[in-house]
Design a protein around this motif. Sequence first.
Motif, mmCIF file in Angstrom:
data_model
loop_
_atom_site.group_PDB
_atom_site.id
_atom_site.type_symbol
_atom_site.label_atom_id
_atom_site.label_comp_id
_atom_site.label_asym_id
_atom_site.label_seq_id
_atom_site.Cartn_x
_atom_site.Cartn_y
_atom_site.Cartn_z
ATOM 1 N N ASN A 76 0.788 -1.227 0.000
ATOM 2 C CA ASN A 76 0.000 0.000 0.000
ATOM 3 C C ASN A 76 0.822 1.279 0.000
ATOM 4 O OD1 ASN A 76 -2.288 -1.655 0.232
ATOM 5 N ND2 ASN A 76 -2.177 -1.645 2.469
ATOM 6 N N ILE A 77 2.141 1.181 0.150
ATOM 7 C CA ILE A 77 2.945 2.386 0.357
ATOM 8 C C ILE A 77 2.818 3.385 -0.801
ATOM 9 C CG2 ILE A 77 5.039 1.354 -0.624
ATOM 10 C CD1 ILE A 77 4.869 3.732 2.432
ATOM 11 N N ASP A 78 2.645 2.887 -2.023
ATOM 12 C CA ASP A 78 2.533 3.800 -3.173
ATOM 13 C C ASP A 78 1.213 4.562 -3.185
ATOM 14 O OD1 ASP A 78 5.038 3.109 -4.064
ATOM 15 O OD2 ASP A 78 4.318 1.583 -5.464
ATOM 16 N N ASP A 79 0.255 4.128 -2.349
ATOM 17 C CA ASP A 79 -1.035 4.832 -2.288
ATOM 18 C C ASP A 79 -0.935 6.157 -1.521
ATOM 19 O OD1 ASP A 79 -2.177 2.736 -3.661
ATOM 20 O OD2 ASP A 79 -2.921 1.728 -1.850
ATOM 21 N N TYR A 80 0.158 6.329 -0.773
ATOM 22 C CA TYR A 80 0.325 7.562 0.003
ATOM 23 C C TYR A 80 1.033 8.595 -0.875
ATOM 24 C CZ TYR A 80 -0.868 4.392 3.813
ATOM 25 O OH TYR A 80 -1.503 3.461 4.614
ATOM 26 N N ASN A 81 0.225 9.292 -1.665
ATOM 27 C CA ASN A 81 0.776 10.216 -2.664
ATOM 28 C C ASN A 81 1.581 11.346 -2.053
ATOM 29 O OD1 ASN A 81 -0.295 8.861 -4.866
ATOM 30 N ND2 ASN A 81 -2.196 10.034 -4.879
ATOM 31 N N PHE A 82 1.343 11.647 -0.767
ATOM 32 C CA PHE A 82 1.997 12.818 -0.174
ATOM 33 C C PHE A 82 3.515 12.655 -0.076
ATOM 34 C CE2 PHE A 82 -0.424 10.501 3.198
ATOM 35 C CZ PHE A 82 0.626 9.849 3.834
ATOM 36 N N PHE A 83 4.040 11.456 -0.291
ATOM 37 C CA PHE A 83 5.495 11.301 -0.300
ATOM 38 C C PHE A 83 6.133 12.002 -1.505
ATOM 39 C CE2 PHE A 83 4.972 7.756 2.766
ATOM 40 C CZ PHE A 83 5.948 8.149 3.674
ATOM 41 N N SER A 84 5.333 12.326 -2.501
ATOM 42 C CA SER A 84 5.884 13.042 -3.657
ATOM 43 C C SER A 84 5.305 14.451 -3.787
ATOM 44 C CB SER A 84 5.635 12.251 -4.951
ATOM 45 O OG SER A 84 4.266 11.969 -5.115
ATOM 46 N N TYR A 85 4.669 14.959 -2.724
ATOM 47 C CA TYR A 85 4.254 16.351 -2.713
ATOM 48 C C TYR A 85 5.480 17.243 -2.549
ATOM 49 C CZ TYR A 85 -0.676 15.009 -1.845
ATOM 50 O OH TYR A 85 -1.934 14.493 -1.934
ATOM 51 N N ALA A 86 5.372 18.470 -3.012
ATOM 52 C CA ALA A 86 6.450 19.445 -2.823
ATOM 53 C C ALA A 86 6.400 19.994 -1.397
ATOM 54 C CB ALA A 86 6.319 20.590 -3.820
ATOM 55 N N VAL A 87 7.499 20.612 -0.980
ATOM 56 C CA VAL A 87 7.597 21.135 0.384
ATOM 57 C C VAL A 87 6.493 22.146 0.682
ATOM 58 C CG1 VAL A 87 8.985 22.695 1.795
ATOM 59 C CG2 VAL A 87 10.006 20.657 0.850
ATOM 60 N N ASN A 88 6.185 23.006 -0.292
ATOM 61 C CA ASN A 88 5.161 24.023 -0.025
ATOM 62 C C ASN A 88 3.751 23.438 -0.043
ATOM 63 O OD1 ASN A 88 5.253 23.551 -2.759
ATOM 64 N ND2 ASN A 88 4.927 25.673 -3.354
ATOM 65 N N GLU A 89 3.650 22.090 -0.142
ATOM 66 C CA GLU A 89 2.375 21.395 -0.039
ATOM 67 C C GLU A 89 2.358 20.522 1.225
ATOM 68 O OE1 GLU A 89 2.366 21.168 -4.912
ATOM 69 O OE2 GLU A 89 2.847 19.411 -3.725
ATOM 70 N N ALA A 90 3.130 20.956 2.228
ATOM 71 C CA ALA A 90 3.274 20.207 3.472
ATOM 72 C C ALA A 90 1.943 20.132 4.223
ATOM 73 C CB ALA A 90 4.336 20.862 4.356
ATOM 74 N N LEU A 91 1.882 19.228 5.186
ATOM 75 C CA LEU A 91 0.682 19.039 5.990
ATOM 76 C C LEU A 91 0.778 19.878 7.254
ATOM 77 C CD1 LEU A 91 -1.967 17.597 6.670
ATOM 78 C CD2 LEU A 91 -0.609 15.675 7.559
ATOM 79 N N HIS A 92 -0.173 20.787 7.446
ATOM 80 C CA HIS A 92 -0.205 21.665 8.612
ATOM 81 C C HIS A 92 -1.184 21.089 9.630
ATOM 82 C CE1 HIS A 92 2.070 24.563 6.280
ATOM 83 N NE2 HIS A 92 1.218 24.354 5.298
ATOM 84 N N LEU A 93 -0.685 20.775 10.807
ATOM 85 C CA LEU A 93 -1.467 20.068 11.815
ATOM 86 C C LEU A 93 -2.123 21.004 12.812
ATOM 87 C CD1 LEU A 93 1.200 17.329 12.647
ATOM 88 C CD2 LEU A 93 -0.789 17.045 11.154
ATOM 89 N N SER A 94 -3.327 20.640 13.242
ATOM 90 C CA SER A 94 -3.932 21.299 14.395
ATOM 91 C C SER A 94 -3.256 20.764 15.649
ATOM 92 C CB SER A 94 -5.431 21.005 14.443
ATOM 93 O OG SER A 94 -5.652 19.634 14.746
ATOM 94 N N ASP A 95 -3.516 21.387 16.787
ATOM 95 C CA ASP A 95 -2.926 20.918 18.046
ATOM 96 C C ASP A 95 -3.332 19.482 18.347
ATOM 97 O OD1 ASP A 95 -1.657 23.316 18.451
ATOM 98 O OD2 ASP A 95 -3.193 24.131 19.789
ATOM 99 N N GLN A 96 -4.608 19.166 18.120
ATOM 100 C CA GLN A 96 -5.095 17.814 18.388
ATOM 101 C C GLN A 96 -4.448 16.812 17.443
ATOM 102 O OE1 GLN A 96 -7.022 16.866 20.977
ATOM 103 N NE2 GLN A 96 -6.653 14.768 20.307
ATOM 104 N N GLU A 97 -4.312 17.185 16.192
ATOM 105 C CA GLU A 97 -3.679 16.290 15.218
ATOM 106 C C GLU A 97 -2.208 16.051 15.570
ATOM 107 O OE1 GLU A 97 -6.484 17.549 11.377
ATOM 108 O OE2 GLU A 97 -4.503 18.454 11.662
ATOM 109 N N ARG A 98 -1.531 17.108 16.021
ATOM 110 C CA ARG A 98 -0.124 16.965 16.400
ATOM 111 C C ARG A 98 0.020 15.984 17.568
ATOM 112 N NH1 ARG A 98 3.821 18.905 19.636
ATOM 113 N NH2 ARG A 98 2.380 20.137 20.877
ATOM 114 N N LYS A 99 -0.917 16.016 18.516
ATOM 115 C CA LYS A 99 -0.876 15.076 19.639
ATOM 116 C C LYS A 99 -1.023 13.638 19.157
ATOM 117 C CE LYS A 99 -2.718 18.393 22.994
ATOM 118 N NZ LYS A 99 -3.905 18.791 23.805
ATOM 119 N N ILE A 100 -1.895 13.432 18.174
ATOM 120 C CA ILE A 100 -2.083 12.093 17.621
ATOM 121 C C ILE A 100 -0.804 11.622 16.930
ATOM 122 C CG2 ILE A 100 -3.325 10.770 15.844
ATOM 123 C CD1 ILE A 100 -5.795 12.497 16.516
ATOM 124 N N ILE A 101 -0.179 12.507 16.172
ATOM 125 C CA ILE A 101 1.069 12.167 15.486
ATOM 126 C C ILE A 101 2.159 11.814 16.504
ATOM 127 C CG2 ILE A 101 2.941 13.088 14.053
ATOM 128 C CD1 ILE A 101 0.274 12.347 12.583
#
Length: 297
Positions: A112-137
Motif C-alpha cells: 500500500n505504500i505507493d497509495d500515500y501520494n503525499f510522499f511526492s508532494y512538494a515542500v510548499n504542499e506540506a501538511l499543517h497540523l492542528s494541536d489535536q492532530e499533532r498530539k495524535i502524530i
Amino acid sequence: MEQIVNFKKISEYNDFNNQETLHPLISVVHLENAAPRQFRRLQYDFYTIFLKQIKCGDLRYGLNNYDYEQGTLIFLASGQVIGDHKDEYYQPQGTALVFHPDLLNGTSLARNIDDYNFFSYAVNEALHLSDQERKIIMDCFDKIEYELKRPIDKHSKKLITSNVELFLNYCDRFYDRQFITRDDINKGILERFENFLNGYFTSEKPYTIGLPSVAYCADEMHLSANYFGDLIKKETGKSAQEYIQNKIIDVAKKKIFDHSKTVSEIAYELGFKYPQHFIRLFKKRVGHTPKEYRSIN
C-alpha cells in the motif's frame, strides 16, 4: 561542484544526529540532540518524515523555499533531495521518522505504500497540523519508539509496521481535512486550471506541444503532479486526466460543427498525433464517432 550528503543507511542518519540506533531499518530521531550544523543539500535512501515543532528557517526543496511552522509535517520518498548550501549554521529542531523500504518487505504496508501520494508532494504542499492532530502524530511516534526500545521478538516487526501504517493513515485523513479547510484556495486553483485549459486550446500550443499532460498542467499551476491530481479529484470527483479529457471532448464537440474541417484536421488542432486516437476517445466518451456525432446533430 556542490556536494550532496547522501544517507544510505538509517544508522548513518542516526550518527549524523547523535541518535542511538535501536533498529537498522527504522528510527524516531529527536533532532534537537544533533549538534549545530551548516546548511547543505541532503539525500536520503529511505522514507523520511519531518515534524517541525518550531519555526526553524528556510529549507529549499527543488525550486521551492518553505518556512516551516509549528506542527508541520513534510514527507520525502527514498532518493529525494532537500536543503540548500549556505555558509551558515543552524540548530535542528523537531522529530523525524525514518524507515528503510526493506522494513516493509512481506507486510501489508509494502503493498500500500505507493497509495500515500503525499510522499511526492512538494515542500510548499506540506501538511499543517492542528494541536489535536499533532498530539495524535506524537502518540504514533511514541508507540513506534516504545517498540524500538523493547527487545526484538516475533511481534516486533508486525507492531512496528502496523504503527507506521496507522501513522500514515492518520496523515491521509489530515490531508483530506486540509483540502477541505483550504477549499477557497483550492477553488481558486480549479478556476485557474479551467482558464488555463481554455487558453491552451485556443492557442497554438496543441500544435507545438500536443495534448496537455497532468504533469504539464500541474507545473503550470506551480504544484506537484500528485498534489494537483489529489486536489482535482477531491474538488471535482474526477481525476485530473478525466478533467482534461472532458475539456478535450467539449472543445471537440464545438469544432465538429465546422463542416469545413475534416475529423483528422480537428484531431491535429486538439493536439492528437494520430486521428484514430481522437476517434477512439471521442467514441468512448460520447458513444458515437465524430462523424456520427456530426451527422445526428
